[in-house]
Design a protein around this motif. Structure first.
Motif, PDB file in Angstrom:
ATOM      1  N   VAL A 137       2.112   6.823  13.214  1.00  0.00           N
ATOM      2  CA  VAL A 137       3.072   5.951  12.537  1.00  0.00           C
ATOM      3  C   VAL A 137       2.888   6.058  11.022  1.00  0.00           C
ATOM      4  O   VAL A 137       3.857   6.199  10.272  1.00  0.00           O
ATOM      5  N   ALA A 138       1.641   6.018  10.578  1.00  0.00           N
ATOM      6  CA  ALA A 138       1.353   6.100   9.141  1.00  0.00           C
ATOM      7  C   ALA A 138       1.903   7.390   8.548  1.00  0.00           C
ATOM      8  O   ALA A 138       2.538   7.379   7.487  1.00  0.00           O
ATOM      9  N   GLN A 139       1.682   8.505   9.225  1.00  0.00           N
ATOM     10  CA  GLN A 139       2.141   9.795   8.709  1.00  0.00           C
ATOM     11  C   GLN A 139       3.659   9.883   8.721  1.00  0.00           C
ATOM     12  O   GLN A 139       4.260  10.438   7.804  1.00  0.00           O
ATOM     13  N   SER A 140       4.274   9.316   9.738  1.00  0.00           N
ATOM     14  CA  SER A 140       5.741   9.340   9.802  1.00  0.00           C
ATOM     15  C   SER A 140       6.347   8.594   8.621  1.00  0.00           C
ATOM     16  O   SER A 140       7.287   9.070   7.994  1.00  0.00           O
ATOM     17  N   PHE A 141       5.797   7.430   8.301  1.00  0.00           N
ATOM     18  CA  PHE A 141       6.310   6.678   7.155  1.00  0.00           C
ATOM     19  C   PHE A 141       5.913   7.323   5.832  1.00  0.00           C
ATOM     20  O   PHE A 141       6.613   7.177   4.834  1.00  0.00           O
ATOM     21  N   ALA A 142       4.813   8.039   5.817  1.00  0.00           N
ATOM     22  CA  ALA A 142       4.369   8.697   4.581  1.00  0.00           C
ATOM     23  C   ALA A 142       5.326   9.804   4.158  1.00  0.00           C
ATOM     24  O   ALA A 142       5.327  10.199   2.992  1.00  0.00           O
ATOM     25  N   THR A 143       6.161  10.276   5.069  1.00  0.00           N
ATOM     26  CA  THR A 143       7.108  11.325   4.703  1.00  0.00           C
ATOM     27  C   THR A 143       8.142  10.851   3.688  1.00  0.00           C
ATOM     28  O   THR A 143       8.820  11.673   3.084  1.00  0.00           O
ATOM     29  N   ILE A 144       8.215   9.536   3.480  1.00  0.00           N
ATOM     30  CA  ILE A 144       9.129   9.029   2.447  1.00  0.00           C
ATOM     31  C   ILE A 144       8.760   9.613   1.086  1.00  0.00           C
ATOM     32  O   ILE A 144       9.610   9.752   0.215  1.00  0.00           O
ATOM     33  N   ILE A 167      -5.788   5.668   3.003  1.00  0.00           N
ATOM     34  CA  ILE A 167      -6.921   5.270   3.852  1.00  0.00           C
ATOM     35  C   ILE A 167      -6.803   3.793   4.216  1.00  0.00           C
ATOM     36  O   ILE A 167      -7.032   3.410   5.375  1.00  0.00           O
ATOM     37  N   LEU A 168      -6.428   2.964   3.252  1.00  0.00           N
ATOM     38  CA  LEU A 168      -6.225   1.538   3.555  1.00  0.00           C
ATOM     39  C   LEU A 168      -5.122   1.352   4.596  1.00  0.00           C
ATOM     40  O   LEU A 168      -5.235   0.512   5.492  1.00  0.00           O
ATOM     41  N   ILE A 169      -4.072   2.141   4.492  1.00  0.00           N
ATOM     42  CA  ILE A 169      -2.989   2.085   5.482  1.00  0.00           C
ATOM     43  C   ILE A 169      -3.511   2.462   6.858  1.00  0.00           C
ATOM     44  O   ILE A 169      -3.194   1.814   7.861  1.00  0.00           O
ATOM     45  N   LEU A 170      -4.337   3.499   6.900  1.00  0.00           N
ATOM     46  CA  LEU A 170      -4.856   3.977   8.186  1.00  0.00           C
ATOM     47  C   LEU A 170      -5.766   2.959   8.869  1.00  0.00           C
ATOM     48  O   LEU A 170      -5.956   3.030  10.085  1.00  0.00           O
ATOM     49  N   THR A 171      -6.311   2.032   8.108  1.00  0.00           N
ATOM     50  CA  THR A 171      -7.136   0.991   8.745  1.00  0.00           C
ATOM     51  C   THR A 171      -6.279  -0.022   9.490  1.00  0.00           C
ATOM     52  O   THR A 171      -6.801  -0.782  10.304  1.00  0.00           O
ATOM     53  N   TYR A 192       0.836  -1.213   0.000  1.00  0.00           N
ATOM     54  CA  TYR A 192       0.000   0.000   0.000  1.00  0.00           C
ATOM     55  C   TYR A 192       0.864   1.254   0.000  1.00  0.00           C
ATOM     56  O   TYR A 192       0.586   2.217  -0.717  1.00  0.00           O
ATOM     57  N   TYR A 193       1.917   1.249   0.834  1.00  0.00           N
ATOM     58  CA  TYR A 193       2.822   2.410   0.862  1.00  0.00           C
ATOM     59  C   TYR A 193       3.516   2.603  -0.482  1.00  0.00           C
ATOM     60  O   TYR A 193       3.653   3.721  -0.964  1.00  0.00           O
ATOM     61  N   THR A 194       3.957   1.525  -1.080  1.00  0.00           N
ATOM     62  CA  THR A 194       4.637   1.613  -2.376  1.00  0.00           C
ATOM     63  C   THR A 194       3.710   2.215  -3.428  1.00  0.00           C
ATOM     64  O   THR A 194       4.114   3.107  -4.194  1.00  0.00           O
ATOM     65  N   ILE A 195       2.474   1.754  -3.450  1.00  0.00           N
ATOM     66  CA  ILE A 195       1.509   2.291  -4.414  1.00  0.00           C
ATOM     67  C   ILE A 195       1.210   3.755  -4.105  1.00  0.00           C
ATOM     68  O   ILE A 195       1.186   4.603  -5.004  1.00  0.00           O
ATOM     69  N   MET A 196       1.001   4.071  -2.824  1.00  0.00           N
ATOM     70  CA  MET A 196       0.687   5.445  -2.434  1.00  0.00           C
ATOM     71  C   MET A 196       1.816   6.403  -2.827  1.00  0.00           C
ATOM     72  O   MET A 196       1.566   7.460  -3.413  1.00  0.00           O
ATOM     73  N   VAL A 197       3.044   6.013  -2.541  1.00  0.00           N
ATOM     74  CA  VAL A 197       4.186   6.872  -2.867  1.00  0.00           C
ATOM     75  C   VAL A 197       4.336   7.001  -4.382  1.00  0.00           C
ATOM     76  O   VAL A 197       4.575   8.098  -4.895  1.00  0.00           O
ATOM     77  N   SER A 198       4.147   5.907  -5.107  1.00  0.00           N
ATOM     78  CA  SER A 198       4.228   5.967  -6.574  1.00  0.00           C
ATOM     79  C   SER A 198       3.172   6.901  -7.146  1.00  0.00           C
ATOM     80  O   SER A 198       3.456   7.691  -8.057  1.00  0.00           O
TER      81      SER A 198
END
Length: 112
Positions: A65-72, A55-59, A6-12
């Motif tokens: 934690v989600a926001q901290s990793f989203a800074t990538i 949103i899927l990550i937040l579930t 999910y993170y990989t897709i979100m960042v892409s």
């Protein structure tokens, strides 16, 4: 593993969105109608898709934690702008990128 995907897709999607918005915005010359071009439309659509995966990550994990990793995505967008748009990365910016990365590692270490 699903969270990583999910993170990989979100960042892409965020990278694609930012690049499309930048390319679309370069056509702007003061005429508001020129801001409504296909590149800007796709940029906004990519942001929407990124939001869906966030949103899927937040579930699955806490917001802090989600926001901290989203800074990538900040690092990824800067790197994409450098490689695809030729935007420079000077020493000061490189240090900032490194510090953001160190922060992500610290949060990751404290989260799991």
């Amino acid at each position: 593993m699903r969270i990583f995907i999910y993170y990989t897709i979100m960042v892409s999607m965020t990278i694609a969105a930012n690049l499309m918005l930048k390319i679309g915005a370069e056509r702007y010359n003061g005429n508001l109608a020129e801001l409504l071009n296909i590149k800007i439309f796709f940029g906004l659509a990519f942001f929407g898709m990124a939001a869906f995966f966030y949103i899927l990550i937040l579930t699955k994990i806490p917001l802090n934690v989600a926001q901290s990793f989203a800074t990538i995505q900040f690092i990824a967008v800067i790197m994409a702008a450098h490689f695809f748009l030729g935007e420079p990365i000077d020493a000061t910016r490189a240090l900032g990128i490194f510090l953001i990365f160190c922060g992500i590692l610290l949060v990751g270490k404290s989260s799991f």
